[in-house]
Motif scaffolding. Sequence first.
Motif, PDB file in Angstrom:
ATOM      1  N   UNK A  54      38.272  69.508  73.127  1.00 48.24           N
ATOM      2  CA  UNK A  54      39.033  69.808  71.920  1.00 48.24           C
ATOM      3  C   UNK A  54      40.427  70.293  72.295  1.00 48.24           C
ATOM      4  N   UNK A  55      41.409  69.755  71.609  1.00 46.36           N
ATOM      5  CA  UNK A  55      42.793  70.186  71.770  1.00 46.36           C
ATOM      6  C   UNK A  55      43.196  70.945  70.516  1.00 46.36           C
ATOM      7  N   UNK A  56      43.564  72.194  70.686  1.00 46.11           N
ATOM      8  CA  UNK A  56      44.068  72.998  69.568  1.00 46.11           C
ATOM      9  C   UNK A  56      45.575  73.055  69.691  1.00 46.11           C
ATOM     10  N   UNK A  57      46.252  72.765  68.591  1.00 51.47           N
ATOM     11  CA  UNK A  57      47.708  72.802  68.567  1.00 51.47           C
ATOM     12  C   UNK A  57      48.144  73.871  67.571  1.00 51.47           C
ATOM     13  N   UNK A  58      48.917  74.835  68.051  1.00 49.86           N
ATOM     14  CA  UNK A  58      49.506  75.852  67.178  1.00 49.86           C
ATOM     15  C   UNK A  58      50.983  75.542  67.052  1.00 49.86           C
ATOM     16  N   UNK A  59      51.399  75.324  65.819  1.00 45.61           N
ATOM     17  CA  UNK A  59      52.788  74.965  65.543  1.00 45.61           C
ATOM     18  C   UNK A  59      53.473  76.186  64.929  1.00 45.61           C
ATOM     19  N   UNK A  60      54.493  76.695  65.624  1.00 47.98           N
ATOM     20  CA  UNK A  60      55.199  77.898  65.202  1.00 47.98           C
ATOM     21  C   UNK A  60      56.519  77.564  64.504  1.00 47.98           C
ATOM     22  N   UNK A  61      57.032  78.535  63.776  1.00 48.66           N
ATOM     23  CA  UNK A  61      58.297  78.428  63.044  1.00 48.66           C
ATOM     24  C   UNK A  61      58.256  77.381  61.939  1.00 48.66           C
ATOM     25  N   UNK A 118      47.013  63.256  63.915  1.00 52.42           N
ATOM     26  CA  UNK A 118      46.303  64.283  63.152  1.00 52.42           C
ATOM     27  C   UNK A 118      47.321  64.921  62.219  1.00 52.42           C
ATOM     28  N   UNK A 119      46.831  65.488  61.136  1.00 52.16           N
ATOM     29  CA  UNK A 119      47.714  66.209  60.231  1.00 52.16           C
ATOM     30  C   UNK A 119      46.962  67.355  59.590  1.00 52.16           C
ATOM     31  N   UNK A 120      47.737  68.333  59.147  1.00 52.99           N
ATOM     32  CA  UNK A 120      47.174  69.494  58.460  1.00 52.99           C
ATOM     33  C   UNK A 120      48.205  69.976  57.453  1.00 52.99           C
ATOM     34  N   UNK A 121      47.761  70.570  56.353  1.00 52.89           N
ATOM     35  CA  UNK A 121      48.718  71.147  55.400  1.00 52.89           C
ATOM     36  C   UNK A 121      49.578  72.201  56.109  1.00 52.89           C
ATOM     37  N   UNK A 173      50.971  76.951  61.821  1.00 53.68           N
ATOM     38  CA  UNK A 173      49.954  76.011  61.359  1.00 53.68           C
ATOM     39  C   UNK A 173      49.086  75.618  62.548  1.00 53.68           C
ATOM     40  N   UNK A 174      47.775  75.597  62.358  1.00 57.10           N
ATOM     41  CA  UNK A 174      46.827  75.241  63.410  1.00 57.10           C
ATOM     42  C   UNK A 174      46.261  73.855  63.123  1.00 57.10           C
ATOM     43  N   UNK A 175      46.176  73.047  64.168  1.00 56.58           N
ATOM     44  CA  UNK A 175      45.520  71.739  64.080  1.00 56.58           C
ATOM     45  C   UNK A 175      44.483  71.651  65.184  1.00 56.58           C
ATOM     46  N   UNK A 176      43.363  71.045  64.872  1.00 59.20           N
ATOM     47  CA  UNK A 176      42.297  70.833  65.851  1.00 59.20           C
ATOM     48  C   UNK A 176      42.122  69.332  66.036  1.00 59.20           C
ATOM     49  N   UNK A 177      42.190  68.899  67.279  1.00 59.51           N
ATOM     50  CA  UNK A 177      41.964  67.497  67.612  1.00 59.51           C
ATOM     51  C   UNK A 177      40.677  67.474  68.436  1.00 59.51           C
ATOM     52  N   UNK A 184      45.162  66.775  80.177  1.00 60.26           N
ATOM     53  CA  UNK A 184      44.079  67.274  79.327  1.00 60.26           C
ATOM     54  C   UNK A 184      42.744  67.011  80.012  1.00 60.26           C
ATOM     55  N   UNK A 185      42.077  68.083  80.484  1.00 60.75           N
ATOM     56  CA  UNK A 185      40.816  67.939  81.207  1.00 60.75           C
ATOM     57  C   UNK A 185      39.732  68.889  80.703  1.00 60.75           C
ATOM     58  N   UNK A 186      40.069  69.720  79.707  1.00 59.06           N
ATOM     59  CA  UNK A 186      39.127  70.693  79.164  1.00 59.06           C
ATOM     60  C   UNK A 186      39.666  71.160  77.818  1.00 59.06           C
ATOM     61  N   UNK A 187      38.878  71.941  77.092  1.00 55.76           N
ATOM     62  CA  UNK A 187      39.383  72.503  75.842  1.00 55.76           C
ATOM     63  C   UNK A 187      40.715  73.189  76.137  1.00 55.76           C
ATOM     64  N   UNK A 188      41.719  72.868  75.345  1.00 60.29           N
ATOM     65  CA  UNK A 188      43.081  73.312  75.646  1.00 60.29           C
ATOM     66  C   UNK A 188      43.782  73.770  74.384  1.00 60.29           C
ATOM     67  N   UNK A 189      44.628  74.769  74.529  1.00 58.77           N
ATOM     68  CA  UNK A 189      45.500  75.246  73.459  1.00 58.77           C
ATOM     69  C   UNK A 189      46.935  74.937  73.854  1.00 58.77           C
ATOM     70  N   UNK A 190      47.669  74.290  72.932  1.00 64.15           N
ATOM     71  CA  UNK A 190      49.091  74.017  73.136  1.00 64.15           C
ATOM     72  C   UNK A 190      49.840  74.705  72.011  1.00 64.15           C
ATOM     73  N   UNK A 191      50.912  75.393  72.361  1.00 67.29           N
ATOM     74  CA  UNK A 191      51.749  76.053  71.355  1.00 67.29           C
ATOM     75  C   UNK A 191      53.098  75.354  71.354  1.00 67.29           C
TER      76      UNK A 191
END
Length: 138
Positions: free
Chosen positions: A22-29, A58-61, A67-71, A127-134
């Motif tokens: 799973x890739x978690x993307x945190x989008x700031x500002x 992927x998209x999220x409101x 805003x957090x997105x989970x892929x 990307x080789x494991x569950x990852x968080x990208x900011x």
Amino acid sequence: MRSQLFWAILSLPFFLSAQTATLEVRVHDVSSSDGDILVALYKEEKTFLKFEHVYRTEEAPALEGTTHLIIADLPYGDYALAIFHDENGNDELDTNFIGIPKEPLGFSNARLKTFGPPGFKECLVRFREDTLIEITLE
């Protein structure tokens, strides 16, 4: 010998199946809760930022602030991410008459340059494991 070959053939699908995480993307500002945050993942340098060659989207409101997105179930690999805040909900990055984006955008591991976007290699994420990208929008 035959039994070893039999078991080797039976286990082949296990070894050939792609490992995913799973890739978690945190989008700031994120400036407002209008529209959506859209993420495009690219796998190849030659097709980077060409919408018709996006590997996955992927998209999220949009949520003002972060805003957090989970892929989920993303196969292991190397990716470059491009993100934008589709403030008016038209599913495209709006630009001015000379092509400069009018909506906030961001990239994995890189920022906009003075005269354009960063390159694929600058944005590359292994990307080789569950990852968080900011990512911070600009």
